[in-house]
Write a protein that holds these residues in place. Structure first.
Motif, mmCIF file in Angstrom:
data_model
loop_
_atom_site.group_PDB
_atom_site.id
_atom_site.type_symbol
_atom_site.label_atom_id
_atom_site.label_comp_id
_atom_site.label_asym_id
_atom_site.label_seq_id
_atom_site.Cartn_x
_atom_site.Cartn_y
_atom_site.Cartn_z
ATOM 1 N N GLU A 255 -2.081 0.776 -9.072
ATOM 2 C CA GLU A 255 -3.521 -0.481 -8.063
ATOM 3 C C GLU A 255 -3.786 -1.843 -8.894
ATOM 4 O O GLU A 255 -4.000 -2.988 -8.083
ATOM 5 C CB GLU A 255 -3.860 1.024 -8.125
ATOM 6 N N ARG A 256 -4.293 -1.949 -9.905
ATOM 7 C CA ARG A 256 -5.117 -2.518 -10.740
ATOM 8 C C ARG A 256 -4.368 -3.808 -10.745
ATOM 9 O O ARG A 256 -4.990 -5.336 -10.549
ATOM 10 C CB ARG A 256 -5.813 -2.284 -11.822
ATOM 11 N N ARG A 257 -3.093 -3.320 -11.543
ATOM 12 C CA ARG A 257 -2.122 -4.800 -11.160
ATOM 13 C C ARG A 257 -1.827 -5.129 -10.898
ATOM 14 O O ARG A 257 -1.666 -6.440 -10.339
ATOM 15 C CB ARG A 257 -0.946 -3.953 -12.896
ATOM 16 N N THR A 258 -1.376 -5.176 -9.508
ATOM 17 C CA THR A 258 -0.736 -5.340 -8.049
ATOM 18 C C THR A 258 -1.968 -5.521 -7.003
ATOM 19 O O THR A 258 -1.622 -6.604 -6.331
ATOM 20 C CB THR A 258 0.535 -4.656 -7.396
ATOM 21 N N GLY A 259 -2.816 -5.070 -7.399
ATOM 22 C CA GLY A 259 -3.580 -4.831 -5.545
ATOM 23 C C GLY A 259 -3.177 -4.582 -4.602
ATOM 24 O O GLY A 259 -4.027 -4.456 -3.865
ATOM 25 N N ASP B 158 0.607 -1.292 0.774
ATOM 26 C CA ASP B 158 -0.022 -0.195 -0.230
ATOM 27 C C ASP B 158 0.885 1.285 -0.182
ATOM 28 O O ASP B 158 2.011 1.395 0.314
ATOM 29 C CB ASP B 158 -1.142 0.417 1.282
ATOM 30 N N THR C 24 -3.556 -0.796 -2.642
ATOM 31 C CA THR C 24 -4.240 0.444 -2.434
ATOM 32 C C THR C 24 -3.246 1.605 -2.095
ATOM 33 O O THR C 24 -2.651 2.317 -1.391
ATOM 34 C CB THR C 24 -5.056 0.130 -0.753
#
Length: 136
Positions: free
Chosen positions: A78-82, A40, A84
């Motif tokens: 963010e989408r690629r790694t998850g 994060d 926040t």
């Protein structure tokens, strides 16, 4: 992506810390050199980054587009790694228009960044006097 916005020293950083976890904190000026997020991430210092960009770019539309591309890059990461990603943005001016053209540009671009970030964010929080209110 989350956006936390409020005035200077309003409690934005404390609010983010209260959410827990151990995010990496990064200044916006470090974004081009920063590796993709490994956990994060909290990104602060946007006003200083915009102020530095004013010197090299006279066109507000191009600079706003560059800011938008930065937001899209962050969303893709963010989408690629998850992870926040939380953006801490400073609310400037409270309607006061400065005399200096440079200061007006800074406030305009900061306001456009806040609008563009809020439009892309999953959640937006406003912090004032240490009180946190979710707006969206």
């Amino acid at each position: 992506m989350r956006v936390v916005i409020g005035g200077a020293h309003a409690g934005k950083r404390d609010a983010v810390r209260a959410w827990g976890g151990a995010p990496r904190w990064l200044e916006a000026e470090c974004l081009p050199e920063a590796p993709p997020p490994a956990g994060d991430l909290v990104i602060d210092g946007w006003a200083a980054w915009i102020a530095a960009q004013l010197e090299g770019e006279a066109d507000n539309d191009r600079l706003r587009a560059r800011l938008g591309q930065t937001l899209e890059t962050l969303l893709a990461a963010e989408r690629r790694t998850g992870v926040t990603i939380t953006l801490i943005l400073e609310e400037m001016g409270r309607g006061i228009v400065p005399m200096s053209p440079r200061q007006r540009r800074l406030r305009d671009l900061n306001g456009w960044l806040a609008q563009d970030a809020a439009a892309r964010a999953a959640a937006v929080y406003y912090v004032w006097h240490g009180l946190v209110r979710r707006l969206g």
